[in-house]
Design an enzyme around this catalytic site. Structure first.
Site, short mmCIF file in Angstrom:
data_model
loop_
_atom_site.label_atom_id
_atom_site.label_comp_id
_atom_site.label_asym_id
_atom_site.label_seq_id
_atom_site.Cartn_x
_atom_site.Cartn_y
_atom_site.Cartn_z
CG ASP A 47 -35.38 9.59 -25.98
OD1 ASP A 47 -36.32 8.77 -26.08
OD2 ASP A 47 -34.25 9.38 -26.45
CG ASP A 106 -31.21 -0.24 -24.01
OD1 ASP A 106 -31.94 -0.30 -25.02
OD2 ASP A 106 -31.62 0.18 -22.91
#
Length: 245
Positions: free
Chosen positions: A8, A129
């Protein structure tokens, strides 16, 4: 069962967030290329990369870091975060990304996803998500009333290469994968489904090796891999990785 180490990216560095909150970032490395090469050396055969700044901005903000990862690796890299137009998709695929992940676009612009699937078969992934089963977009900042399962079903015949299901409430919290919800989605669709969010350690490796998880295509490892809760050698011995074709 494919294991994807997660990289990330925030402000050019490799970080892990807690529940998607940018102000709760822990920096693990300021060298994304070295981090990616390290995962290859451990034996992983694919990488999952997210441009966190891009997810909020709606366009790439960590391009140099992604390029460094591509330069340092020889395995397929899938990338998400701020990819919301055909131009974004085409640019990343031309630069060497194997698969792009469309999250916000999947919830808000289904025609883009379907067009991209036709143009680039096998290279478009839908990112779902969800918080408490409901889809969140724009870097998880905006909640919707759309259920994760319904969003997955919307793309059942679109030619999507895979679905990444992330439980936002567990992400970065080391509380364990939400396998029940992810398996339920995988059972409802024919598209391969990848579990993400909350990977806690070797207990989750054992759960992924159990018969009930066999329906899943893979899982994404984040904080638990970075802080040593997952022993890479033991994980890969338990779940041998398919060779890259």
């Amino acid at each position: 069962m494919i294991l994807y180490p997660a990289i990330d990216l925030k402000d050019g560095a490799c970080v892990r967030l807690r529940q998607g909150e940018m102000d709760r970032a822990t920096v693990f490395s300021d060298d994304p290329g070295k981090t990616a090469a390290g995962f290859l050396a451990l034996g992983f055969r694919r990488l999952h990369v997210v441009d966190l700044n891009g997810a909020f901005a709606g366009e790439s903000r960590n391009g140099a870091a992604v390029d460094a990862i591509l330069a340092a690796t020889t395995v397929p890299v899938q990338l998400g975060g701020g990819i919301r137009t055909m131009a974004h998709i085409e640019s990343w695929l031309e630069r060497g990304i194997a698969r792009v992940i469309l999250g916000t676009a999947a919830a808000k612009d289904p025609e883009l996803v379907k067009t991209a699937c036709r143009a680039f078969p096998g290279r478009i992934v839908v990112g779902i998500d969800a918080r408490d089963g409901k889809v969140a977009v724009a870097g998880w900042a905006d909640a919707t009333e759309l259920s994760a399962r319904d969003l997955a079903l919307n793309y059942e015949d679109a030619g999507v290469a895979a679905i990444v299901h992330t439980d936002i409430g567990r992400d970065g919290m080391l509380t364990g994968l939400n396998l029940a919800e992810t398996v339920a989605i995988a059972t409802a669709v024919s598209t391969p489904v990848i579990a993400s969010g909350g990977f806690s350690g070797m207990d989750d490796i054992a759960r992924l090796a159990a018969p009930e998880a066999a329906i899943l295509d893979g899982a994404i490892l984040g904080r638990a891999l970075y802080d040593g809760r997952v022993d890479a050698a033991a994980a890969l011995a338990t779940l041998p990785q398919p060779e890259v074709v």
